[in-house]
Design an enzyme around this catalytic site. Sequence first.
Site, PDB file in Angstrom:
ATOM      1  N   GLU A 196       0.872  -1.170   0.000  1.00 33.04           N
ATOM      2  CA  GLU A 196       0.000   0.000   0.000  1.00 33.04           C
ATOM      3  C   GLU A 196       0.907   1.217   0.000  1.00 33.04           C
ATOM      4  OE1 GLU A 196      -2.133   2.560   3.188  1.00 33.04           O
ATOM      5  OE2 GLU A 196      -2.845   0.504   3.369  1.00 33.04           O
ATOM      6  N   CYS A 234      -2.013   8.042   3.682  1.00 30.42           N
ATOM      7  CA  CYS A 234      -1.959   7.709   2.256  1.00 30.42           C
ATOM      8  C   CYS A 234      -3.261   8.062   1.547  1.00 30.42           C
ATOM      9  CB  CYS A 234      -1.655   6.227   2.077  1.00 30.42           C
ATOM     10  SG  CYS A 234      -2.843   5.132   2.869  1.00 30.42           S
TER      11      CYS A 234
END
Length: 467
Positions: A196, A234
């Site tokens: 990720e 993120c």
Amino acid sequence: MEGHSNNIDLEMEMKELRQTFNSGKTKEESWRISQLKNLMSMLVEKEDQINLALKQDLGKHPVESFRDEVGPLIKSVNYALKGLKKWMSAKKADLPLAAFPASAHLVPEPLGVVLIISSWNFPFGLSFEALIGAIAAGNAAVLKPSDLAPASSSALAKLINSYLDTKAIKVIEGSSNVARVVMTAAAKNLTPVALELGGKCPAVVDSLSSSWDQKIAMKRILSAKFGTCAGQACVAIDYILVEKKFSSTLVELLKAAILSVFGENPKESNNIARIINKSHFSRLKNLLNDPMVQASIVHGGSLDEDNLFIEPTLLVDPPVKAGIMIEEIFGPLLPIITLEKIEDSIEFINSLPKALAIYAFTNNEGLKKKISSGTSSGSIVFNDAIIQYVADSLPFGGVGESGIGRYHGKFSFDMFSHEKVIARRSFLVDFWFRYPPWNDHKLHLFRSAYNFDYLGILLIMLGLKRS
């Protein structure tokens, strides 16, 4: 010699994990359930300890910590416990009629000993979200928390040692060098990887006419930027795209919303997290130090290095070639890029690497369709942000430079599993043309078989159809 000793200790730990996995213990449904229930007990009983660690590392308010880390984890554990029996079950696979009499099933089996390398911005949420999937899938696991969040890393180690099976689940603390040692060991075994990564997640803000829509949109934008680990996430909004004619209105709406949500002195409000360390603070400070970027600031911009605090900052049209528009910002700086028309946002988004998420605030169905079909990203959310992260029924992950693999809920179970094919056939029926010696007659039968032309096969066999 100390490094050599650490490597030996690590090898001993890995040996114990492999022995535990090879014993079959982690594959048992009862073990998976017990570990998930223990994890739930830990989250409920040690919430204050988790909150304290997050406060020490990141200055997170307890409510933010529960909203973004503890709460979603409680939900995820409950979801896994509820779905585990079904997830573990074999699934029947469809076979063509030509395979009759035969059957096949897909049986999920654990990968083995898995490695989870977590990050510092959501040290508990990201660590345990992946661990829930690894446990549910029946794996042994090594968790490597980030050394940049030392209080959280230490708490994670203590909590896991107290609540979970340490012969099957281990925490390896230490520097990134430790992670490299573990990854080197994993690389020898053709280990599958999920990453990720993040990237620059844009928010497209259309000209919203309703005052209610404007008010709600501003709160959601601020929460997804300044209110989520101070933008050190993120999935946080990285920058906004807006039409020139609506940009001044948007700036005033955002200013008013910042005042309403974070108060006149955001630093004292305790509602915004701190920057993780001086190195990241300096990086953000350098992004602002570009004279052209400095000139684009329309709100905020004050920095307190001693307290690692940066005020929520709005910038209008910083140079697109400046660092702030090339790097992932990962902090409370929000550039607003103006466009001639909102549809130009698609071209702008596509000029950058694929984002983990695209957020679009609009009531225009045509624009929604254009964004959906004209861009590529891990996810698209209309009229909100970050909600896709907390939905167990949705896979979370990136595409291209924003990541590979996906997890959350059943998708975490799938990520840490391999679906093994088990096929069965009887000896009663056999198709003789499968085997040599070859001839044109058999080729004709194969052509019909691979086109699922079962009547053709029958007619050829009866001599009623020729090639």
